[in-house]
Design a protein around this motif. Structure first.
Motif, PDB file in Angstrom:
ATOM      1  N   UNK A  23     -19.262 -15.966  59.646  1.00 16.05           N
ATOM      2  CA  UNK A  23     -21.267 -15.547  59.514  1.00 16.05           C
ATOM      3  C   UNK A  23     -21.618 -16.879  60.461  1.00 16.05           C
ATOM      4  N   UNK A  24     -20.959 -17.673  61.064  1.00 13.87           N
ATOM      5  CA  UNK A  24     -21.866 -18.598  62.016  1.00 13.87           C
ATOM      6  C   UNK A  24     -21.520 -17.683  63.053  1.00 13.87           C
ATOM      7  N   UNK A  25     -20.845 -16.619  63.864  1.00 16.51           N
ATOM      8  CA  UNK A  25     -21.143 -15.977  64.957  1.00 16.51           C
ATOM      9  C   UNK A  25     -20.520 -14.593  64.833  1.00 16.51           C
ATOM     10  N   UNK A  26     -21.555 -13.918  64.136  1.00 18.02           N
ATOM     11  CA  UNK A  26     -21.733 -12.527  63.694  1.00 18.02           C
ATOM     12  C   UNK A  26     -21.732 -11.636  65.090  1.00 18.02           C
ATOM     13  N   UNK A  30     -20.000  -9.381  66.219  1.00 21.19           N
ATOM     14  CA  UNK A  30     -20.487  -7.705  66.545  1.00 21.19           C
ATOM     15  C   UNK A  30     -20.634  -7.182  67.844  1.00 21.19           C
ATOM     16  N   UNK A  31     -20.771  -8.205  69.158  1.00 25.74           N
ATOM     17  CA  UNK A  31     -20.017  -7.200  70.569  1.00 25.74           C
ATOM     18  C   UNK A  31     -19.228  -6.935  71.029  1.00 25.74           C
ATOM     19  N   UNK A  32     -18.191  -8.060  70.290  1.00 28.44           N
ATOM     20  CA  UNK A  32     -16.877  -8.075  71.145  1.00 28.44           C
ATOM     21  C   UNK A  32     -16.315  -6.226  70.338  1.00 28.44           C
ATOM     22  N   UNK A  34     -18.859  -4.701  69.970  1.00 30.48           N
ATOM     23  CA  UNK A  34     -19.018  -3.165  70.586  1.00 30.48           C
ATOM     24  C   UNK A  34     -19.887  -2.722  69.655  1.00 30.48           C
ATOM     25  N   UNK A  35     -20.389  -3.036  68.555  1.00 27.86           N
ATOM     26  CA  UNK A  35     -21.653  -2.588  67.532  1.00 27.86           C
ATOM     27  C   UNK A  35     -23.226  -3.353  67.023  1.00 27.86           C
ATOM     28  N   UNK A  36     -23.678  -2.932  66.604  1.00 30.97           N
ATOM     29  CA  UNK A  36     -24.779  -4.279  66.939  1.00 30.97           C
ATOM     30  C   UNK A  36     -25.294  -5.098  65.190  1.00 30.97           C
ATOM     31  N   UNK A  37     -24.167  -4.267  64.573  1.00 36.25           N
ATOM     32  CA  UNK A  37     -25.065  -4.144  62.975  1.00 36.25           C
ATOM     33  C   UNK A  37     -23.857  -5.838  63.330  1.00 36.25           C
ATOM     34  N   UNK A  38     -24.619  -6.828  61.760  1.00 34.08           N
ATOM     35  CA  UNK A  38     -24.003  -7.977  61.870  1.00 34.08           C
ATOM     36  C   UNK A  38     -23.812  -7.890  60.484  1.00 34.08           C
ATOM     37  N   UNK A  39     -24.109  -7.152  59.682  1.00 33.58           N
ATOM     38  CA  UNK A  39     -24.019  -7.567  58.331  1.00 33.58           C
ATOM     39  C   UNK A  39     -22.708  -7.274  58.073  1.00 33.58           C
ATOM     40  N   UNK A  40     -22.044  -5.990  58.759  1.00 35.36           N
ATOM     41  CA  UNK A  40     -20.311  -6.269  58.161  1.00 35.36           C
ATOM     42  C   UNK A  40     -19.615  -7.505  58.116  1.00 35.36           C
ATOM     43  N   UNK A  96     -11.440  -1.677  72.272  1.00 35.18           N
ATOM     44  CA  UNK A  96     -10.021  -1.588  71.987  1.00 35.18           C
ATOM     45  C   UNK A  96      -9.696  -3.073  71.116  1.00 35.18           C
ATOM     46  N   UNK A  97     -10.457  -4.129  71.817  1.00 34.98           N
ATOM     47  CA  UNK A  97     -10.761  -5.228  71.139  1.00 34.98           C
ATOM     48  C   UNK A  97     -11.004  -5.541  69.456  1.00 34.98           C
ATOM     49  N   UNK A  98     -12.440  -5.014  68.924  1.00 30.69           N
ATOM     50  CA  UNK A  98     -12.259  -4.972  67.756  1.00 30.69           C
ATOM     51  C   UNK A  98     -11.214  -4.539  66.949  1.00 30.69           C
ATOM     52  N   UNK A  99     -10.357  -3.052  67.445  1.00 31.69           N
ATOM     53  CA  UNK A  99      -9.155  -2.769  66.578  1.00 31.69           C
ATOM     54  C   UNK A  99      -8.196  -3.897  66.697  1.00 31.69           C
ATOM     55  N   UNK A 100      -7.749  -4.478  68.426  1.00 24.12           N
ATOM     56  CA  UNK A 100      -6.724  -5.246  68.359  1.00 24.12           C
ATOM     57  C   UNK A 100      -6.880  -6.218  66.955  1.00 24.12           C
ATOM     58  N   UNK A 101      -7.904  -6.808  66.966  1.00 23.11           N
ATOM     59  CA  UNK A 101      -8.650  -8.174  65.825  1.00 23.11           C
ATOM     60  C   UNK A 101      -8.303  -7.835  64.792  1.00 23.11           C
TER      61      UNK A 101
END
Length: 124
Positions: A23-26, A30-32, A34-40, A96-101
């Motif tokens: 919530x605090x760092x959406x 999102x940047x990590x 590679x997307x711009x939408x924060x709502x998810x 890839x970072x997102x998938x790894x996370x």
């Protein structure tokens, strides 16, 4: 083996901390990814905070509510399954970072489910 109540409290703390972080760092998260939408990320964070409150409440039961623990285990298993689906479905859309996370969190959640299941068996 870690006691069931301790495992549940670790689950609650890590879920709550992750939720608050999302919530605090959406935007940076999102940047990590590679997307711009924060709502998810915000929605996932809200879910995790509510889940954490429930898990913590179940952990404080005297005696601990076996049905409540089973529900938490089911939710954890569903999280892991949804994570696998998300990694596959989102692979071309996120970093890839997102998938790894997503995968790393799924491994942690699977561990929580396993430890809670083991604790529930000892309790029975």
């Amino acid at each position: 083996m870690i006691q069931l109540t301790t495992t549940m409290q670790i689950n609650a703390i890590t879920s709550g901390a992750t939720g608050i972080g999302l919530i605090a760092a959406a935007s940076p998260i999102a940047g990590l990814f590679g997307v711009t939408q924060t709502m998810p990320f915000i929605a996932t964070g809200i879910f995790l905070v509510l889940f954490a409150i429930y898990v913590f409440a179940v952990s404080k039961g005297k005696p601990i509510n076996a049905a409540g623990v089973r529900f938490v285990i089911i939710m954890d298993v569903l999280w892991v399954l949804a994570s696998v689906i998300a990694i596959i479905a989102l692979f071309p859309l996120i970093s890839g970072i997102g998938s790894f996370a997503i995968g790393a969190v799924a491994v942690w959640v699977a561990g929580m489910a396993y430890l809670q299941s083991a604790g529930l068996k000892v309790m029975a």
